[in-house]
Structures are given as structure tokens and as C-alpha cells.
Write an enzyme that holds these catalytic residues in place. Sequence first.
Site, short mmCIF file in Angstrom:
data_model
loop_
_atom_site.label_atom_id
_atom_site.label_comp_id
_atom_site.label_asym_id
_atom_site.label_seq_id
_atom_site.Cartn_x
_atom_site.Cartn_y
_atom_site.Cartn_z
N CYS A 56 -2.88 1.78 6.47
CA CYS A 56 -3.14 1.01 7.80
C CYS A 56 -3.61 2.01 8.92
CB CYS A 56 -1.84 0.26 8.32
SG CYS A 56 -0.46 1.37 8.53
N GLU A 115 -11.66 -4.60 8.62
CA GLU A 115 -10.99 -3.66 8.14
C GLU A 115 -11.05 -3.08 6.76
OE1 GLU A 115 -6.73 -4.05 8.33
OE2 GLU A 115 -6.40 -1.80 7.87
N ASN A 122 1.01 -1.34 0.01
CA ASN A 122 0.01 -0.03 -0.09
C ASN A 122 0.81 1.27 0.00
OD1 ASN A 122 0.59 -0.63 2.60
ND2 ASN A 122 -1.09 0.40 3.67
N GLY A 159 1.80 -6.19 6.91
CA GLY A 159 0.59 -6.56 6.06
C GLY A 159 -0.40 -7.24 6.99
N SER A 160 -1.10 -8.20 6.41
CA SER A 160 -2.44 -8.45 7.34
C SER A 160 -2.07 -9.56 8.36
CB SER A 160 -3.26 -9.20 6.36
OG SER A 160 -2.85 -10.53 5.86
N GLU A 189 3.91 -5.68 11.74
CA GLU A 189 2.90 -4.52 11.55
C GLU A 189 1.85 -4.92 11.13
OE1 GLU A 189 4.01 -1.72 12.96
OE2 GLU A 189 6.04 -2.20 13.57
#
Length: 463
Positions: free
Chosen positions: A250, A340, A121, A194-195, A216
Site C-alpha cells: 500500500c 492504484e 498483501n 484494504g480497498s 487503512e
Amino acid sequence: MSEAANSTPFSAQVQSIRDYHGTLDTQNLSWRKDQLRALQKMLQENKSAFLDALYKDLRTNPTEGNLLQLSLVSSEITHALKHVGGWSKPEKVSTPLYMKPSSAQIVHEPLGTALIIGAWNYPLLLTLSPLVGCIAAGNAAIIKPSEMAPATSALLAEMLPRYLDKKAFQVIEGGIPETTDLLKEKFDTIFFTGSAPVGRIIMEAAAKNLTPVTLELGGQCPAIVDRSADLKLAALRIVFAKFSNAGQTCVAPNHVFVHKDVADEFTKILKQTITDFYSTDPQKSPDYGRIINQHHHTRIVALMKDQNIACGGKSDVDDLYIAPTVLTNVDPASPVMQEEIFGPVLPLVTVNDLSEAFNHISKNNHPLAAYVFAKDKKVIQRAEKITAGAVGINNAMLHLGVHDLPFGGVGGSGFGQYHGKAGFDLFSHAKPIFKGGSFEAGAHFPPHKEKGRIKKALLKIFL
Ligand code: NAD
């Protein structure tokens, strides 16, 4: 199992980096500073190429790309260059009386060879920002940019080896198969952005080698707008944080709890602010980004179903476009509130009392950030107690630009913090070194029964 059975296409590459780290050259402060300067030079000399790549990947406006990615990394490097000497200095620690004469210190040692897995992103920022702390602390690294932002990934793979010491830093491009192979290799630390589902895979693979990880992750960052808030300021900051990068941030506000007394007025100002930023047709605005791929486009569009759309709602899959969208009177139990959003859709939940918002936040996973807009001091005091990666008061997102504020999640939003000194500490081991003095009182040595008066007195200090 034999070594050969464990080897992957990357084994030799990883081993060569590990071997170089073993020479201790990377611990040299001037080498670390040279690498940081080289990284900054890479950004300066190839600025337009990086901005073009970001445009290709996410239709990132060049000013936005510069502001939120290139400049942020560059200023992070400047900050690290200024402070790395101080961060690296051994710290003297006092020793207890009964251990005198002796000395103790903490030295900051690099963890070794890192694997940095970047995100798509902010493909430049989220790959290079952890690298700054990694270099400052004296580590070597394999850098794996996100294949989901292919133009930036290719450019990083081309440029990083041209500027950084190839013996210590190498880029490996690829997706799931390459990451899976890399995770079989032994690293001294793994940094992943990431996720949560992929975070679990990373952590499981790391556990096999007892490798420490930093995750993160994301989370549904909530915002609260109190009736005491400056509504215009709140709208400006929320719209900027939410719709930059088409909501794929994020730390963007995922949803807003707004007090019923100001809900209508706030919605009106939000709509006007969106128009002021992106015009009445955001699809034509040069300042508005695109969704990364069709999968995420379809997912985000589905979240708007059966909702009350106050503005936006338009989408164009061929252009990967979704208009900046505000949903009003959203039920906290509805699907759009369960995951999210990571896109340009902003649900507003009207609350009769702010306790409804605070309760909702504390019942859910700890978010990466929480934002509260208010002038009322009591509301601000309550806001500061929210458990989140970070709390923003009358602010959204910009805390990530303050180098001395550690950045990272808590609970469901991940663990491990970086930026500034936190980044240096994250990639370092604070190693104690204790040096015994030349004199030994021996009060702690056996035989314990036959101690003289002085030894007994000294021992009392121990016990
Ligand atoms: P994701 O996190 O699932 O990442 C996809 C990446 O994971 C790809 O590069 C892919 O190759 C890799 N991957 C997928 N399956 C894998 C497997 N089985 N083994 C190894 N690697 C695998 O992508 P996403 O869901 O689109 O990312 C969005 C999430 O990332 C959001 O939750 C967002 O909040 C979070 N995020 C967090 C931060 C932060 O700084 N905390 C920053 C950006 C994004």
C-alpha cells in the site's frame, strides 16, 4: 425486530468475547503484557511455519517475510511491552482556580471488543500489527484474516488460539459472506485494511451500530525525483519499495515524476538496479514474489497496454508472474495513472518543472504516502507540505518501521492511525475523571441576584 432475527452464525462467539471483556480482566496490565508476550512467542516458535505460509500465498522470500512481516510485528510487540505501562498511566490535568479544590485526570480505557479485518498483501503484518495496539489498550477482539491469503489465514486460525487467551481473542476465517455476517454484530471498534470500495461497505455497516471505524486504505503513492537528487540512492530505495512483494504494497511508490534533466539517466540506473536485485530473469529469482491471484494478474497486465516499456513487461499467468516493469514518458492522463496499480509496474512521468508534479498530487486524492528525492532544500521544504498519510524525504516505505511514527491515511487513503503509542491511543478511550473537592464556594449556584461580595468576585472569574 427480535434478537433471533438479527443473530448470525457468529453471535454466540461475539457475545462470549463481549461478556469476557465486561469482566474487566483485560484491563489488567499484567494480563495485557502476558498476551503480548504470548503473541511474540507464537511468532518465535512458529517462525518457519509462518514463512512457509507466506511463501505459499505470495511466494514471499523468507528473508523478506522475516524482515517486512515477522520482525516488524515482533519489534512492535517489544516496543509496546516497554511502554505500555507508561501509556496506560492516568494523566493528571490541572483544574481552573474557581473549581478548586478538585482534581481531574484522564484514564485510558479500552474501547471494548474490536473486529480486526486483515489484508492479504502482508497477511501476517497487517493482521497482527493492529492487534498489538488492541491488546496493549486492553481490548478483546475477533480477528478475521484475509481469505485471499489462505495459507496464512489457516495458520493464524490454528496458532492464535493456542497462544492467546481464548476468552478474549478468537479468529474467524472466511470471505465476503462471513465478513457480511460479522458486520451485523455489534463491536466497539472495527479496524479494516484494504480497498476504498470495501472500506465504504464496512463504514456503512458500522454506522448502523454507531461503531467507530479505522480504515487503512490505499492510494496512488507518488514519488518525485528532482534533478538535485542522488539518483543511485533514489533508484535503490524506489526499486526496493516498489518491487518488494511484487508491488503489492500500500505504501509502494505507484508512479514517479522525474525531472526532464535526469529522466534518461535515472531510467538507466533504475533498470540496472532491478537487474542487480532480481537478475536478468526475475522469474527465476528466489527474491521476487508473485501476484495474489488471476484477477489481479489480468488487471495489472492490462495497465501496461500501449505503454512505452523500458524494461520488464513479461508476464506468465500460470505462474502469476509479472516482471518488474518500468514504463517511460507516461502521459498523466493515461489509464495506468488513473487507478492504484498495486503491482510491479512503475510508470515514469517526465516533468519540465516540479510544480507539475506537486500540482498533480494536490489535485488527486490524498495518498497514503508521498516520496521526494532531492538535495535542494527548497524542494524538500515544498515536499514537506504535501498532504499525504506520510511524507518520505529521500526515502520510500521505511517510515512504517519507525514505531513512534503514527501510520495511516488522510482523506481518500483512510483515517485513523496506529503503530506504537498511536495504536494504543486508537484502541483506547481517553476518559476524563473529575473529582469535586470537599469545599464548595457555590458562586455559580442560584439565586444569582442575592450573591455576597465574595461570590460576586468569584463569579467574575467564571464570566
Ligand atoms: P479489498 O480491499 O477489496 O479486500 C478484499 C477483502 O474484502 C476480502 O477479504 C473480502 O472478503 C472483503 N470483501 C469484499 N467485498 C466485501 C463485501 N461486500 N462485504 C464485506 N467484505 C467484503 O482487496 P484489494 O482491492 O485486493 O486490496 C487492495 C487495496 O488494499 C489497495 O487499495 C491497497 O492499497 C489497500 N491496502 C491498504 C493498506 C494500508 O495499510 N493502508 C494495506 C494493504 C492494502
